[in-house]
Write a protein that holds these residues in place. Structure first.
Motif, PDB file in Angstrom:
ATOM      1  N   GLY A   1      14.401  -6.088   5.394  1.00 33.21           N
ATOM      2  CA  GLY A   1      15.081  -5.154   4.573  1.00 33.21           C
ATOM      3  C   GLY A   1      14.854  -5.438   3.018  1.00 33.21           C
ATOM      4  O   GLY A   1      16.032  -4.907   2.422  1.00 33.21           O
ATOM      5  N   CYS A   2      13.865  -5.865   2.672  1.00 36.05           N
ATOM      6  CA  CYS A   2      13.405  -6.157   1.395  1.00 36.05           C
ATOM      7  C   CYS A   2      12.621  -4.898   0.595  1.00 36.05           C
ATOM      8  O   CYS A   2      12.043  -4.094   1.444  1.00 36.05           O
ATOM      9  CB  CYS A   2      12.737  -7.488   1.091  1.00 36.05           C
ATOM     10  SG  CYS A   2      13.304  -8.896   1.759  1.00 36.05           S
ATOM     11  N   THR A   3      12.595  -4.611  -0.496  1.00 41.61           N
ATOM     12  CA  THR A   3      12.009  -3.855  -1.180  1.00 41.61           C
ATOM     13  C   THR A   3      10.938  -4.527  -1.919  1.00 41.61           C
ATOM     14  O   THR A   3      10.967  -5.767  -2.114  1.00 41.61           O
ATOM     15  CB  THR A   3      12.863  -2.819  -2.091  1.00 41.61           C
ATOM     16  OG1 THR A   3      13.640  -3.725  -3.215  1.00 41.61           O
ATOM     17  CG2 THR A   3      13.838  -2.228  -1.378  1.00 41.61           C
ATOM     18  N   MET A   4       9.795  -3.687  -2.421  1.00 42.94           N
ATOM     19  CA  MET A   4       8.658  -4.656  -2.922  1.00 42.94           C
ATOM     20  C   MET A   4       7.723  -3.725  -3.857  1.00 42.94           C
ATOM     21  O   MET A   4       7.724  -2.702  -4.001  1.00 42.94           O
ATOM     22  CB  MET A   4       7.737  -4.880  -1.895  1.00 42.94           C
ATOM     23  CG  MET A   4       7.221  -3.952  -0.911  1.00 42.94           C
ATOM     24  SD  MET A   4       7.138  -4.111   0.673  1.00 42.94           S
ATOM     25  CE  MET A   4       8.749  -4.238   1.390  1.00 42.94           C
ATOM     26  N   VAL A   5       6.794  -4.543  -4.689  1.00 45.11           N
ATOM     27  CA  VAL A   5       5.904  -4.269  -5.405  1.00 45.11           C
ATOM     28  C   VAL A   5       4.677  -5.068  -5.206  1.00 45.11           C
ATOM     29  O   VAL A   5       4.628  -6.402  -5.068  1.00 45.11           O
ATOM     30  CB  VAL A   5       6.271  -4.403  -6.997  1.00 45.11           C
ATOM     31  CG1 VAL A   5       5.121  -4.004  -7.864  1.00 45.11           C
ATOM     32  CG2 VAL A   5       7.502  -3.767  -7.219  1.00 45.11           C
ATOM     33  N   LEU A   6       3.691  -4.339  -4.847  1.00 51.26           N
ATOM     34  CA  LEU A   6       2.387  -4.955  -4.508  1.00 51.26           C
ATOM     35  C   LEU A   6       1.422  -4.594  -5.639  1.00 51.26           C
ATOM     36  O   LEU A   6       1.155  -3.668  -6.141  1.00 51.26           O
ATOM     37  CB  LEU A   6       1.703  -4.476  -3.315  1.00 51.26           C
ATOM     38  CG  LEU A   6       0.325  -4.727  -3.046  1.00 51.26           C
ATOM     39  CD1 LEU A   6       0.180  -6.153  -2.642  1.00 51.26           C
ATOM     40  CD2 LEU A   6      -0.261  -3.579  -1.991  1.00 51.26           C
ATOM     41  N   LYS A   7       0.710  -5.867  -6.330  1.00 47.98           N
ATOM     42  CA  LYS A   7      -0.369  -5.928  -6.949  1.00 47.98           C
ATOM     43  C   LYS A   7      -1.562  -6.552  -6.154  1.00 47.98           C
ATOM     44  O   LYS A   7      -1.746  -7.650  -6.080  1.00 47.98           O
ATOM     45  CB  LYS A   7      -0.360  -6.891  -8.202  1.00 47.98           C
ATOM     46  CG  LYS A   7      -1.358  -6.532  -9.215  1.00 47.98           C
ATOM     47  CD  LYS A   7      -1.803  -7.957  -9.960  1.00 47.98           C
ATOM     48  CE  LYS A   7      -2.597  -8.784  -9.384  1.00 47.98           C
ATOM     49  NZ  LYS A   7      -4.111  -8.278  -9.210  1.00 47.98           N
ATOM     50  N   PRO A   8      -2.419  -5.648  -5.557  1.00 46.06           N
ATOM     51  CA  PRO A   8      -3.484  -6.017  -4.950  1.00 46.06           C
ATOM     52  C   PRO A   8      -4.679  -6.691  -5.992  1.00 46.06           C
ATOM     53  O   PRO A   8      -4.627  -6.389  -6.929  1.00 46.06           O
ATOM     54  CB  PRO A   8      -4.068  -4.819  -4.196  1.00 46.06           C
ATOM     55  CG  PRO A   8      -3.698  -3.741  -5.020  1.00 46.06           C
ATOM     56  CD  PRO A   8      -2.278  -4.046  -5.609  1.00 46.06           C
ATOM     57  N   SER A   9      -5.960  -7.345  -5.239  1.00 45.50           N
ATOM     58  CA  SER A   9      -6.636  -7.548  -6.137  1.00 45.50           C
ATOM     59  C   SER A   9      -7.554  -6.475  -6.873  1.00 45.50           C
ATOM     60  O   SER A   9      -7.670  -5.245  -6.218  1.00 45.50           O
ATOM     61  CB  SER A   9      -7.860  -8.524  -5.179  1.00 45.50           C
ATOM     62  OG  SER A   9      -9.025  -8.596  -5.828  1.00 45.50           O
TER      63      SER A   9
ATOM     64  N   VAL B   1      11.021   1.902  -1.650  1.00 46.26           N
ATOM     65  CA  VAL B   1      10.982   0.646  -0.918  1.00 46.26           C
ATOM     66  C   VAL B   1       9.584  -0.223  -0.880  1.00 46.26           C
ATOM     67  O   VAL B   1       9.379  -1.417  -1.190  1.00 46.26           O
ATOM     68  CB  VAL B   1      11.283   0.907   0.504  1.00 46.26           C
ATOM     69  CG1 VAL B   1      11.006  -0.261   1.571  1.00 46.26           C
ATOM     70  CG2 VAL B   1      12.628   1.414   0.658  1.00 46.26           C
ATOM     71  N   PHE B   2       8.420   0.653  -1.083  1.00 46.00           N
ATOM     72  CA  PHE B   2       7.123   0.141  -1.265  1.00 46.00           C
ATOM     73  C   PHE B   2       6.471   0.808  -2.743  1.00 46.00           C
ATOM     74  O   PHE B   2       6.553   2.026  -2.796  1.00 46.00           O
ATOM     75  CB  PHE B   2       6.327   0.432  -0.093  1.00 46.00           C
ATOM     76  CG  PHE B   2       4.856  -0.059  -0.308  1.00 46.00           C
ATOM     77  CD1 PHE B   2       4.360  -1.149  -0.227  1.00 46.00           C
ATOM     78  CD2 PHE B   2       3.884   1.013  -0.839  1.00 46.00           C
ATOM     79  CE1 PHE B   2       3.172  -1.817  -0.389  1.00 46.00           C
ATOM     80  CE2 PHE B   2       2.686   0.581  -1.185  1.00 46.00           C
ATOM     81  CZ  PHE B   2       1.981  -0.600  -0.918  1.00 46.00           C
TER      82      PHE B   2
END
Length: 475
Positions: free
Chosen positions: A165-173, A196-197
């Motif tokens: 149930g979390c929301t998120m921020v992605l920093k990929p390589s 959410v994403f």
């Protein structure tokens, strides 16, 4: 490749804010630019975190059934883009296309499926004495992921966070960002609720640090080098957020005299060379019982002669190049250090393999007659380099295996069930694999000591993304 000039924020592909830069994305097999990547700043991180924070209030209250339905949509969208994902991974970090499809891209589906199974069975509420104990999502999560298994590390963070149930921020390589953009397209096609994403590309100094230290991020999950993990933990410390880390390794592989020696030697070589040695859990230190040492060395020479290096765009079981010029230079330097420190080259060495004038290809290399004080036995090389040393007895094998600042994985080869259990219990590592056994997506993945903290994959992956609340006096 589409959307390389944009970030995925609040359900939309948005242009970077003023001040953002660009980076050339290179194919390591050809040394040619294949894309121009927008590189974010702390302002872009602010925008993405704000979207995640706004989305959390409603997404955290979604029912398990609603999240199950979301996972089913994501799985369907991922299946439609599986081939595109494999091509992206092969292009950005040099994994041969057969391996990129069967192993690398397949990890995304594997983590989604096992997380979905865990979600269906997970106990988010239980009665304990007079209190109801509730497991709730931790909040907004920041993810910083590596280039070596790019979609594996994205999926094994995003999937459990979504399930919790979390929301998120992605920093990929920034070295391997193309597969992350395909993943964002999957999230969009599956109608993941806006905010959410979120995805912001960039480097560690500008985007990674801003994400780790952001006051509205409740948790940061990092996979990469131990040095990088230390920097992330320090950036996160001021806001006392939860930090999960999957870091480096220098994993021992113990061959006892009672093992199936031909099989053990072959597995030692091919498991080390897989992914061109660029795996944190690679069995990079081979410890061999003295009484069979010469025999195993001869078997290793036979096995490594069968390892082929080739163009990642071509199907087959060969290995491809290293991921970047920086990685190539690092591995070449450490091979030279091994030679200078007196380890004996059984195969390989410095320079490109014969027939390769360009591309970051490295010779499959085996050092023998090494000892555990050598640099090549202490430092994570992250290339197709195996270091072999003898041991006298079981006690010395355990001592050598544990004599490392890392503790991610360990491997042992023996036909004696009692020895298997006895030695496995004494190895200071988060994962022990016996006689070539695999590691299931349902098993916890993570390590001891400087290999990190927390566990990923399956049911254990959910735990890191949950808070525990006790509610007393309910009527």
């Amino acid at each position: 490749m589409s959307n390389t000039d944009k970030f995925y924020i609040n359900g939309e592909w948005l242009a970077p804010l003023p001040g953002s830069g660009e980076l050339a994305v290179e194919n390591p097999a050809t040394e040619q630019q294949v894309a121009t990547l927008a590189m974010g700043t702390a302002l872009d991180v602010d925008r993405a975190v704000s979207a995640a924070r706004a989305a959390f209030a409603s997404y955290a209250l979604q029912s398990v059934d609603e999240r199950i339905a979301l996972f089913e949509r994501i799985l369907a969208a991922y299946a439609e883009r599986a081939e595109q994902m494999a091509v992206a991974i092969s292009t950005e970090m040099g994994a041969p296309i057969s391996f990129a499809s069967a192993a690398q891209a397949a990890c995304g589906q594997g983590h989604l499926m096992t997380t979905l199974a865990a979600l269906k069975e997970f106990a988010f509420n239980r009665q304990l004495g007079r209190a109801e104990v509730v497991r709730e999502p931790i909040g907004v999560c920041g993810f910083i992921t590596p280039w070596n298994w790019p979609i594996n590390q994205i999926a094994c963070k995003v999937a459990p966070a979504l399930a919790a149930g979390c929301t998120m921020v992605l920093k990929p390589s920034e070295i391997a960002p193309l597969s992350a953009l395909v993943w964002a397209e999957v999230m969009d096609a599956a109608a993941v609720p806006a905010g959410v994403f979120n995805l912001v590309n960039g480097d560690g100094v500008n985007v990674g640090a801003a994400l780790a230290g952001h006051p509205d991020v409740d948790m940061v999950s990092f996979t990469g080098s131990t040095r990088g993990g230390v920097a992330v933990a320090k950036a996160a410390a001021d806001t006392v957020k939860r930090v999960a880390q999957e870091l480096g390794g220098k994993s021992p592989n113990i061959i006892f005299a009672d093992a199936d020696l031909p099989s053990a030697a072959k597995q030692a070589v091919f498991s080390m060379m897989e992914n061109t040695g660029q795996s944190c859990n690679a069995p990079s230190r081979l410890l061999v019982e003295q009484s069979v040492y010469d025999q195993v060395v001869a078997l290793l020479a036979e096995a490594v002669a069968k390892v082929q290096v080739g163009d990642p765009a071509q199907p087959g079981r060969h290995i491809g190049p290293l991921s970047s010029r920086m990685q190539f230079d690092k591995v070449q330097g450490l091979i030279q250090v091994g030679i200078d420190e007196g380890a004996r080259l059984l195969a390989g060495g410095t320079g490109r393999p014969e027939g390769f004038a360009q591309g970051y290809y490295c010779k499959p290399t085996i050092f023998v007659d090494a000892n555990n004080s050598m640099t090549i036995a202490r430092e994570e090389i992250f290339g197709p380099v195996l270091v072999v040393m003898p041991f006298a007895d079981e006690a010395e094998a355990i001592t050598l295996a544990n004599d490392t600042p890392y503790g991610l994985a360990a491997y042992l080869q023996s036909s004696d069930p009692e020895r298997q259990r006895r030695v496995a219990r004494q190895l200071r590592a988060g994962m022990v694999r016996i006689n070539g056994a695999g590691h299931d997506f349902t098993s916890p993945f993570g390590g001891y000591k400087q290999s990190g903290n927390g566990r990923e994959w399956g049911e254990y992956g959910l735990e890191d993304f949950l808070e525990t609340k006790a509610i007393s006096g309910l009527s």
